[in-house]
Design a protein around this motif. Structure first.
Motif, PDB file in Angstrom:
ATOM      1  N   THR A  82       0.858  -1.172   0.000  1.00  0.00           N
ATOM      2  CA  THR A  82       0.000   0.000   0.000  1.00  0.00           C
ATOM      3  C   THR A  82       0.896   1.224   0.000  1.00  0.00           C
ATOM      4  O   THR A  82       1.816   1.323   0.816  1.00  0.00           O
ATOM      5  CB  THR A  82      -0.916   0.007   1.232  1.00  0.00           C
ATOM      6  N   CYS A 126      -2.461   4.232  -3.567  1.00  0.00           N
ATOM      7  CA  CYS A 126      -2.978   3.026  -4.220  1.00  0.00           C
ATOM      8  C   CYS A 126      -2.501   1.790  -3.465  1.00  0.00           C
ATOM      9  O   CYS A 126      -1.604   1.849  -2.634  1.00  0.00           O
ATOM     10  CB  CYS A 126      -2.550   2.959  -5.686  1.00  0.00           C
ATOM     11  N   THR A 127      -3.127   0.676  -3.789  1.00  0.00           N
ATOM     12  CA  THR A 127      -2.707  -0.640  -3.312  1.00  0.00           C
ATOM     13  C   THR A 127      -2.429  -1.484  -4.549  1.00  0.00           C
ATOM     14  O   THR A 127      -3.249  -1.539  -5.457  1.00  0.00           O
ATOM     15  CB  THR A 127      -3.804  -1.288  -2.460  1.00  0.00           C
ATOM     16  N   THR A 128      -1.265  -2.117  -4.576  1.00  0.00           N
ATOM     17  CA  THR A 128      -0.867  -2.858  -5.764  1.00  0.00           C
ATOM     18  C   THR A 128      -0.048  -4.082  -5.371  1.00  0.00           C
ATOM     19  O   THR A 128       0.349  -4.234  -4.211  1.00  0.00           O
ATOM     20  CB  THR A 128      -0.067  -1.951  -6.720  1.00  0.00           C
ATOM     21  N   VAL A 164       2.134   2.400 -11.870  1.00  0.00           N
ATOM     22  CA  VAL A 164       1.882   2.694 -10.463  1.00  0.00           C
ATOM     23  C   VAL A 164       2.460   4.073 -10.134  1.00  0.00           C
ATOM     24  O   VAL A 164       3.634   4.333 -10.380  1.00  0.00           O
ATOM     25  CB  VAL A 164       2.501   1.611  -9.560  1.00  0.00           C
TER      26      VAL A 164
END
Length: 110
Positions: free
Chosen positions: A12, A36-38, A70
């Protein structure tokens, strides 16, 4: 094939807002803004021994690899494994279509 290696871990990404006061800028740790969460892969890049103020410290460094889309920058913080990591470097790699994110373990007191 590089696509399968970005499924290892979920990270995160937060932005640490900087507020201004009468004494200058300070970091508002209690109000982290979610970016963002990736998914990412990681690689331990080592621990070094340093001496700060007559005390030995062992900073831990990890390199995360995320997709090229991202949004990550040097003023962001990554939450992984219930620990916070300060982003030290962001290096895009067009050949593998990913971003190499160099981080360092930090301690945030909330």
């Amino acid at each position: 094939m590089k696509a399968g290696r970005l499924r290892e871990e979920k990270i995160t990404i937060y932005r640490l807002p900087v507020e201004m006061s009468n004494y200058g800028p300070y970091l508002d740790i209690k109000n982290l803004e979610l970016i963002c969460t990736t998914r990412a892969s990681k690689q331990y890049t080592g621990m070094t021994r340093t001496e700060d103020n007559d005390a030995l410290t062992f900073p831990v460094n990890i390199t995360f690899y995320v997709r090229s889309y991202v949004p990550v920058a040097e003023d962001h913080i990554i939450l992984w494994n219930n620990r916070y990591w300060r982003v030290l470097s962001v290096i895009p790699n067009k050949y593998y279509q990913d971003i190499e994110v160099g981080t360092e373990l930090i301690t945030l007191y909330k």
